[in-house]
Scaffold this active site. Structure first.
Site, short mmCIF file in Angstrom:
data_model
loop_
_atom_site.label_atom_id
_atom_site.label_comp_id
_atom_site.label_asym_id
_atom_site.label_seq_id
_atom_site.Cartn_x
_atom_site.Cartn_y
_atom_site.Cartn_z
N GLU A 37 -3.03 -4.91 -2.74
CA GLU A 37 -3.53 -5.91 -3.69
C GLU A 37 -3.66 -5.33 -5.09
OE1 GLU A 37 -4.74 -5.05 -0.77
OE2 GLU A 37 -5.81 -6.69 0.23
N GLU A 95 0.25 5.20 0.63
CA GLU A 95 -0.72 6.20 1.06
C GLU A 95 -0.34 7.59 0.58
OE1 GLU A 95 -1.12 5.75 5.29
OE2 GLU A 95 -2.26 3.88 5.05
N CYS A 136 -10.13 -5.17 0.65
CA CYS A 136 -11.26 -4.23 0.71
C CYS A 136 -12.20 -4.50 -0.47
CB CYS A 136 -10.76 -2.79 0.71
SG CYS A 136 -10.23 -2.21 -0.93
N CYS A 140 -4.13 0.42 -2.51
CA CYS A 140 -3.98 -0.77 -1.67
C CYS A 140 -2.91 -1.70 -2.26
CB CYS A 140 -5.29 -1.56 -1.62
SG CYS A 140 -6.63 -0.76 -0.73
N ASN A 172 0.85 -1.20 0.00
CA ASN A 172 0.00 0.00 0.00
C ASN A 172 0.88 1.24 0.00
OD1 ASN A 172 0.68 -0.73 2.73
ND2 ASN A 172 -0.98 0.52 3.52
N CYS A 186 -10.75 -3.74 -3.96
CA CYS A 186 -9.77 -4.74 -4.40
C CYS A 186 -10.46 -6.05 -4.78
CB CYS A 186 -8.72 -4.97 -3.32
SG CYS A 186 -7.56 -3.59 -3.17
N1 THU Z 1 -5.18 -1.55 2.76
C1 THU Z 1 -4.61 -2.38 1.85
O1 THU Z 1 -3.57 -2.05 1.25
N2 THU Z 1 -5.19 -3.57 1.62
C2 THU Z 1 -6.24 -4.07 2.33
O2 THU Z 1 -6.65 -5.19 2.10
C3 THU Z 1 -6.85 -3.24 3.39
C4 THU Z 1 -6.43 -1.83 3.44
C5 THU Z 1 -4.47 -0.31 3.10
C6 THU Z 1 -5.08 0.96 2.62
C7 THU Z 1 -4.54 1.95 3.63
O3 THU Z 1 -3.24 2.37 3.21
C8 THU Z 1 -4.37 1.14 4.90
O4 THU Z 1 -4.41 -0.21 4.51
C9 THU Z 1 -5.44 1.40 5.94
O5 THU Z 1 -6.70 1.28 5.37
#
Ligand code: THU
Length: 135
Positions: free
Chosen positions: A54, A43, A91, A52, A41, A94
């Site tokens: 995935e 941000e 999520c 994300c 991920n 994804c």
């Molecule tokens: N996030 C992911 O990368 N994958 C997931 O399956 C759940 C959420 C990340 C997005 C964000 O950077 C952090 O987790 C918190 O939501």
């Protein structure tokens, strides 16, 4: 039997860029011809532009030539702000991308530890998926 990606996922977590949530996620996708792509991920201060792990991995796979139907495995591990390893499920956004890029035929592996791995088909995670056939 799928390969165990736990130790690779643990290492990959260090590449995540999660300065706002402190929640790091690592994903490894495997295609039907056994190619392996990684994602973390990333941000952003403009929160919705966060990507994300995935989708990052799948987008890399597509960039490298994977076609719809090629994605067969998605391996996921997370680590929270307190540095504890956490089992994570993809999520909703994804799940949609996994469904489409796998031809609705991927297995998703959510690691809690090296040996405790929860697995679900994408059809379990996203029932009654909208796959675009109606478009
Ligand atoms: N996030 C992911 O990368 N994958 C997931 O399956 C759940 C959420 C990340 C997005 C964000 O950077 C952090 O987790 C918190 O939501």
């Amino acid at each position: 039997m799928h390969k165990n990606y736990f130790s690779e996922l643990v290492k990959l977590l260090d590449n995540a860029s999660a300065p706002y949530s402190g929640f790091s996620v690592a994903a490894i996708v495997v295609t039907k011809n056994q190619s392996v792509y990684r994602g973390v991920n990333v941000e952003s201060a403009a929160y919705p532009t966060t990507i994300c792990a995935e989708r990052n991995a799948i987008q890399t796979a597509v960039t490298e030539g994977a076609k719809i139907g090629d994605i067969k495995e998605v391996h996921i591990l997370a680590r929270n702000a307190a540095k504890a390893l956490i089992k994570a499920h993809p999520c909703g956004g994804c799940r949609q991308v996994i469904a489409e890029q796998s031809g609705y035929d991927a297995m998703v592996y959510s690691y809690a530890t090296e040996t405790e791995i929860e697995q679900h088909t994408i059809a379990e995670l996203l029932p009654l998926a909208f796959l675009g056939a109606e478009l």
